[in-house]
Design a protein around this motif. Structure first.
Motif, PDB file in Angstrom:
ATOM      1  N   GLY A 108       0.840  -1.201   0.000  1.00  0.00           N
ATOM      2  CA  GLY A 108       0.000   0.000   0.000  1.00  0.00           C
ATOM      3  C   GLY A 108       0.870   1.244   0.000  1.00  0.00           C
ATOM      4  N   VAL A 109       0.299   2.370  -0.354  1.00  0.00           N
ATOM      5  CA  VAL A 109       1.099   3.597  -0.438  1.00  0.00           C
ATOM      6  C   VAL A 109       1.330   4.190   0.953  1.00  0.00           C
ATOM      7  N   ASN A 110       2.346   5.032   1.048  1.00  0.00           N
ATOM      8  CA  ASN A 110       2.694   5.656   2.330  1.00  0.00           C
ATOM      9  C   ASN A 110       1.516   6.422   2.924  1.00  0.00           C
ATOM     10  N   GLY A 111       1.389   6.291   4.228  1.00  0.00           N
ATOM     11  CA  GLY A 111       0.404   7.108   4.942  1.00  0.00           C
ATOM     12  C   GLY A 111      -0.968   6.479   5.085  1.00  0.00           C
ATOM     13  N   VAL A 112      -1.184   5.344   4.420  1.00  0.00           N
ATOM     14  CA  VAL A 112      -2.523   4.735   4.479  1.00  0.00           C
ATOM     15  C   VAL A 112      -2.765   3.997   5.798  1.00  0.00           C
ATOM     16  N   GLY A 113      -1.668   3.724   6.521  1.00  0.00           N
ATOM     17  CA  GLY A 113      -1.816   3.025   7.804  1.00  0.00           C
ATOM     18  C   GLY A 113      -1.272   1.610   7.775  1.00  0.00           C
ATOM     19  N   LYS A 114      -0.314   1.381   6.921  1.00  0.00           N
ATOM     20  CA  LYS A 114       0.260   0.037   6.759  1.00  0.00           C
ATOM     21  C   LYS A 114       0.987  -0.423   8.023  1.00  0.00           C
ATOM     22  N   THR A 115       1.879   0.433   8.514  1.00  0.00           N
ATOM     23  CA  THR A 115       2.665   0.060   9.694  1.00  0.00           C
ATOM     24  C   THR A 115       1.749  -0.177  10.898  1.00  0.00           C
ATOM     25  N   THR A 116       0.811   0.728  11.074  1.00  0.00           N
ATOM     26  CA  THR A 116      -0.142   0.600  12.178  1.00  0.00           C
ATOM     27  C   THR A 116      -0.910  -0.720  12.058  1.00  0.00           C
ATOM     28  N   GLY A 119       1.129  -3.653  13.162  1.00  0.00           N
ATOM     29  CA  GLY A 119       1.182  -3.715  14.620  1.00  0.00           C
ATOM     30  C   GLY A 119      -0.092  -4.312  15.204  1.00  0.00           C
ATOM     31  N   LYS A 120      -1.210  -3.836  14.711  1.00  0.00           N
ATOM     32  CA  LYS A 120      -2.503  -4.330  15.204  1.00  0.00           C
ATOM     33  C   LYS A 120      -2.680  -5.812  14.886  1.00  0.00           C
ATOM     34  N   LEU A 121      -2.278  -6.177  13.674  1.00  0.00           N
ATOM     35  CA  LEU A 121      -2.422  -7.573  13.234  1.00  0.00           C
ATOM     36  C   LEU A 121      -1.542  -8.493  14.078  1.00  0.00           C
ATOM     37  N   PHE A 140      12.895   2.297   2.653  1.00  0.00           N
ATOM     38  CA  PHE A 140      13.001   3.547   1.892  1.00  0.00           C
ATOM     39  C   PHE A 140      12.538   4.765   2.679  1.00  0.00           C
ATOM     40  N   ARG A 141      11.370   4.672   3.266  1.00  0.00           N
ATOM     41  CA  ARG A 141      10.807   5.825   3.974  1.00  0.00           C
ATOM     42  C   ARG A 141      11.556   6.042   5.292  1.00  0.00           C
ATOM     43  N   ALA A 142      12.019   7.278   5.497  1.00  0.00           N
ATOM     44  CA  ALA A 142      12.736   7.607   6.732  1.00  0.00           C
ATOM     45  C   ALA A 142      11.820   7.342   7.916  1.00  0.00           C
ATOM     46  N   ASP A 146      12.025   2.318  12.371  1.00  0.00           N
ATOM     47  CA  ASP A 146      11.862   2.635  13.806  1.00  0.00           C
ATOM     48  C   ASP A 146      10.413   2.517  14.231  1.00  0.00           C
ATOM     49  N   GLN A 147       9.531   2.987  13.375  1.00  0.00           N
ATOM     50  CA  GLN A 147       8.102   2.956  13.681  1.00  0.00           C
ATOM     51  C   GLN A 147       7.615   1.507  13.831  1.00  0.00           C
ATOM     52  N   LEU A 148       8.131   0.641  12.961  1.00  0.00           N
ATOM     53  CA  LEU A 148       7.741  -0.775  13.041  1.00  0.00           C
ATOM     54  C   LEU A 148       8.284  -1.410  14.322  1.00  0.00           C
ATOM     55  N   LEU A 253      -9.058  -2.023   5.000  1.00  0.00           N
ATOM     56  CA  LEU A 253      -9.546  -0.665   4.811  1.00  0.00           C
ATOM     57  C   LEU A 253      -9.413   0.102   6.123  1.00  0.00           C
ATOM     58  N   THR A 254      -8.462   1.043   6.148  1.00  0.00           N
ATOM     59  CA  THR A 254      -8.173   1.761   7.393  1.00  0.00           C
ATOM     60  C   THR A 254      -8.974   3.056   7.499  1.00  0.00           C
ATOM     61  N   LYS A 255      -8.980   3.615   8.698  1.00  0.00           N
ATOM     62  CA  LYS A 255      -9.527   4.945   8.983  1.00  0.00           C
ATOM     63  C   LYS A 255     -11.007   5.065   8.647  1.00  0.00           C
ATOM     64  N   LEU A 256     -11.710   3.953   8.728  1.00  0.00           N
ATOM     65  CA  LEU A 256     -13.154   3.977   8.491  1.00  0.00           C
ATOM     66  C   LEU A 256     -13.840   4.832   9.558  1.00  0.00           C
ATOM     67  N   ASP A 257     -13.167   4.954  10.704  1.00  0.00           N
ATOM     68  CA  ASP A 257     -13.702   5.811  11.778  1.00  0.00           C
ATOM     69  C   ASP A 257     -13.589   7.291  11.422  1.00  0.00           C
ATOM     70  N   GLY A 258     -12.725   7.603  10.460  1.00  0.00           N
ATOM     71  CA  GLY A 258     -12.455   9.004  10.154  1.00  0.00           C
ATOM     72  C   GLY A 258     -13.249   9.537   8.979  1.00  0.00           C
ATOM     73  N   GLY A 280      -9.939  -0.865   9.716  1.00  0.00           N
ATOM     74  CA  GLY A 280      -9.321  -0.113  10.803  1.00  0.00           C
ATOM     75  C   GLY A 280     -10.322   0.901  11.316  1.00  0.00           C
ATOM     76  N   LEU A 281     -10.543   0.870  12.623  1.00  0.00           N
ATOM     77  CA  LEU A 281     -11.570   1.740  13.203  1.00  0.00           C
ATOM     78  C   LEU A 281     -10.991   2.670  14.257  1.00  0.00           C
ATOM     79  N   GLY A 282      -9.676   2.892  14.208  1.00  0.00           N
ATOM     80  CA  GLY A 282      -9.044   3.791  15.173  1.00  0.00           C
ATOM     81  C   GLY A 282      -7.542   3.557  15.196  1.00  0.00           C
TER      82      GLY A 282
HETATM   83  P1  GDP Z   1       2.000   3.928   6.659  1.00  0.00           P
HETATM   84  O1  GDP Z   1       2.796   5.041   6.093  1.00  0.00           O
HETATM   85  O2  GDP Z   1       1.088   3.339   5.645  1.00  0.00           O
HETATM   86  O3  GDP Z   1       2.793   2.895   7.353  1.00  0.00           O
HETATM   87  O4  GDP Z   1       0.985   4.610   7.713  1.00  0.00           O
HETATM   88  P2  GDP Z   1       1.017   4.617   9.300  1.00  0.00           P
HETATM   89  O5  GDP Z   1       0.802   3.265   9.841  1.00  0.00           O
HETATM   90  O6  GDP Z   1       2.210   5.351   9.758  1.00  0.00           O
HETATM   91  O7  GDP Z   1      -0.308   5.460   9.621  1.00  0.00           O
HETATM   92  C1  GDP Z   1      -0.481   6.806   9.226  1.00  0.00           C
HETATM   93  C2  GDP Z   1      -1.399   7.499  10.232  1.00  0.00           C
HETATM   94  O8  GDP Z   1      -2.714   6.936  10.170  1.00  0.00           O
HETATM   95  C3  GDP Z   1      -0.984   7.323  11.677  1.00  0.00           C
HETATM   96  O9  GDP Z   1      -1.160   8.549  12.340  1.00  0.00           O
HETATM   97  C4  GDP Z   1      -1.930   6.270  12.231  1.00  0.00           C
HETATM   98  O10 GDP Z   1      -2.156   6.407  13.611  1.00  0.00           O
HETATM   99  C5  GDP Z   1      -3.169   6.567  11.447  1.00  0.00           C
HETATM  100  N1  GDP Z   1      -4.062   5.391  11.326  1.00  0.00           N
HETATM  101  C6  GDP Z   1      -3.775   4.151  10.857  1.00  0.00           C
HETATM  102  N2  GDP Z   1      -4.858   3.372  10.847  1.00  0.00           N
HETATM  103  C7  GDP Z   1      -5.884   4.103  11.349  1.00  0.00           C
HETATM  104  C8  GDP Z   1      -7.292   3.857  11.582  1.00  0.00           C
HETATM  105  O11 GDP Z   1      -7.841   2.785  11.321  1.00  0.00           O
HETATM  106  N3  GDP Z   1      -8.017   4.901  12.097  1.00  0.00           N
HETATM  107  C9  GDP Z   1      -7.451   6.124  12.370  1.00  0.00           C
HETATM  108  N4  GDP Z   1      -8.247   7.067  12.848  1.00  0.00           N
HETATM  109  N5  GDP Z   1      -6.158   6.377  12.142  1.00  0.00           N
HETATM  110  C10 GDP Z   1      -5.376   5.403  11.648  1.00  0.00           C
END
Ligand code: GDP
Length: 302
Positions: A108-116, A119-121, A140-142, A146-148, A253-258, A280-282
Motif C-alpha cells: 500500500g502507499v505511504n500514509g494509508v496506515g500500513k505500519t499501524t 502492529g494491530k495484526l 526507503f521511507r525515513a 523505527d516505527q515498526l 480498509l483503514t480509517k473507516l472511523d475518520g 481499521g476503526l481507530g
Molecule cells: P504507513 O505510512 O502506511 O505505514 O501509515 P502509518 O501506519 O504510519 O499510519 C499513518 C497514520 O494513520 C498514523 O497517524 C496512524 O495512527 C493513522 N491510522 C492508521 N490506521 C488508522 C485507523 O484505522 N483509524 C485512524 N483514525 N487512524 C489510523
C-alpha cells in the motif's frame, strides 16, 4: 460495539439522512429514489453500485408491493449486504497454515496506515496464540523501520531489520530464515509504499514476492493491500495499480472511523472483487476488526 463506535461518522451522516428521507417522503416514489441515489453517491458507494442498488430496490419494492417508506431501511440493508456478497461466499479469514510458516505481505502507499495495521495484526494474532515476527521491508521511507520496531515492542514480537536503504528482498530473506529458525507461526512483512516512482516500486514488490515464494512453499499466503477509506475513490485507483502488479488476496480498509463515506467498502468490493478482510476503526492496537458485511450494514442502521 467496536464496529458501531467506529462507524459513528458514517452512521451520523448517511443513516440519519436516510432516516430523514424516510420521514419526509411517506410514499416510495421516483423522487424518493432520486434523493436516495444522491445520498448513496455522497457516501462513496460508487456510481455503478448505486445504480445497481437502486434498480434492485425498485424491483423489490414492486415485488413486495411496498407503498410507504416505513420499513424501507430493512430492504436497503438487505440489498446492501446482497450486493456486497454478490452471490458468493467470500473468504474473509486470513489464510494461516496449519503447519509451518505463514507469510503475510502488506502492500500500500505511504500514509494509508500500513505500519499501524501490521502492529494491530501482530497483536491480534498473538492474542490468538500464534507466534509472530515482523520484517521491516520498508527500507526507503525515513523512520519506517523505527516505527515498526515501536509497534513490535507494543505487540511483544521480534522485528527483523537492516539499515535504511538496504535491499528489501535481503531483509525478507533474513526474516524468513529467522522465522524458520525460531519456528514462528506468522511472519508479517512491511513493504515500501512510495508511489512517486511507480515502476520501481512495483519492481521492488515483484522481487520481494519472488524471494518469499522461493524460500517458503506457497508463500506469500496473503498479500494484504492497505487502503485509506478517507481517500474515497482515490483508494480505488491505488487498488487497481497494486492489483495489476501483485496478487492481492485481501484488503485492509483503514480509517473507516475518520470518514462519513463508509460506502467505499461496497465500491471496493464490486470494482475489485477482492474481499475486505479487515477494517481499521481507530489508532489503537485493538482497533482492527475482521470485516463482516452483515455487522457492517446492520451496524449502520442500528
Ligand atoms: P504507513 O505510512 O502506511 O505505514 O501509515 P502509518 O501506519 O504510519 O499510519 C499513518 C497514520 O494513520 C498514523 O497517524 C496512524 O495512527 C493513522 N491510522 C492508521 N490506521 C488508522 C485507523 O484505522 N483509524 C485512524 N483514525 N487512524 C489510523
Amino acid at each position: 460495539e467496536k464496529f458501531k463506535e467506529g462507524l459513528s461518522k458514517t452512521r451520523n451522516q448517511f443513516t440519519s439522512r436516510v432516516n430523514d428521507l424516510v420521514a419526509r417522503f411517506r410514499e416510495v416514489d421516483e423522487e424518493f429514489f432520486e434523493e436516495l441515489e444522491e445520498l448513496l453517491l455522497q457516501a462513496d458507494v460508487g456510481f455503478e453500485t448505486v445504480m445497481e442498488l437502486i434498480d434492485q430496490l425498485k424491483l423489490e419494492v414492486q415485488r413486495k408491493n411496498i407503498k410507504d417508506t416505513a420499513g424501507i431501511q430493512s430492504v436497503i440493508s438487505e440489498k446492501l449486504v446482497e450486493i456486497y456478497k454478490a452471490g458468493e461466499e467470500l473468504d474473509n479469514n486470513l489464510n494461516i497454515q496449519e503447519d509451518g510458516l505463514t507469510v503475510v505481505l502488506l502492500v500500500g502507499v505511504n500514509g494509508v496506515g500500513k505500519t499501524t495495521t501490521i502492529g494491530k495484526l501482530a497483536a491480534r494474532l498473538t492474542a490468538e496464540g500464534k507466534t509472530v515476527m515482523l520484517a521491516a521491508g520498508d527500507t526507503f521511507r525515513a523512520g519506517a523501520i523505527d516505527q515498526l520496531v515501536v509497534w513490535g515492542e507494543r505487540a511483544g514480537v521480534e522485528v527483523i531489520r537492516q539499515s535504511e536503504g538496504s535491499d528489501p528482498a535481503a531483509v525478507m530473506y533474513d526474516a524468513i530464515r529467522a522465522a524458520k529458525n525460531r519456528k514462528v507461526d506468522v511472519l508479517i512483512c512491511d513493504t515500501a509504499g512510495r508511489l512517486q516512482n511507480k515502476v520501481n516500486l512495483m519492481k521492488e514488490l515483484e522481487k520481494v514476492h519472488r524471494v518469499i515464494s522461493k524460500e517458503v512453499e506457497g508463500a506469500p499466503h496473503e498479500v494484504l493491500l492497505t487502503l485509506d477509506a478517507t481517500t474515497g475513490q482515490n483508494a480505488l485507483v491505488q487498488a487497481q495499480t497494486f492489483k495489476d502488479a501483485t496478487n492481492v488476496t485481501g484488503i485492509v480498509l483503514t480509517k473507516l472511523d475518520g470518514t462519513a463515506k463508509g460506502g467505499i467498502v461496497l465500491a471496493i468490493r464490486s470494482k475489485l472483487n477482492i474481499p475486505v478482510k479487515f477494517v481499521g476503526l481507530g489508532e489503537g492496537v485493538d482497533d482492527l476488526q475482521p470485516f463482516d458485511p452483515e455487522k457492517y450494514v446492520y451496524g449502520l442502521f442500528a
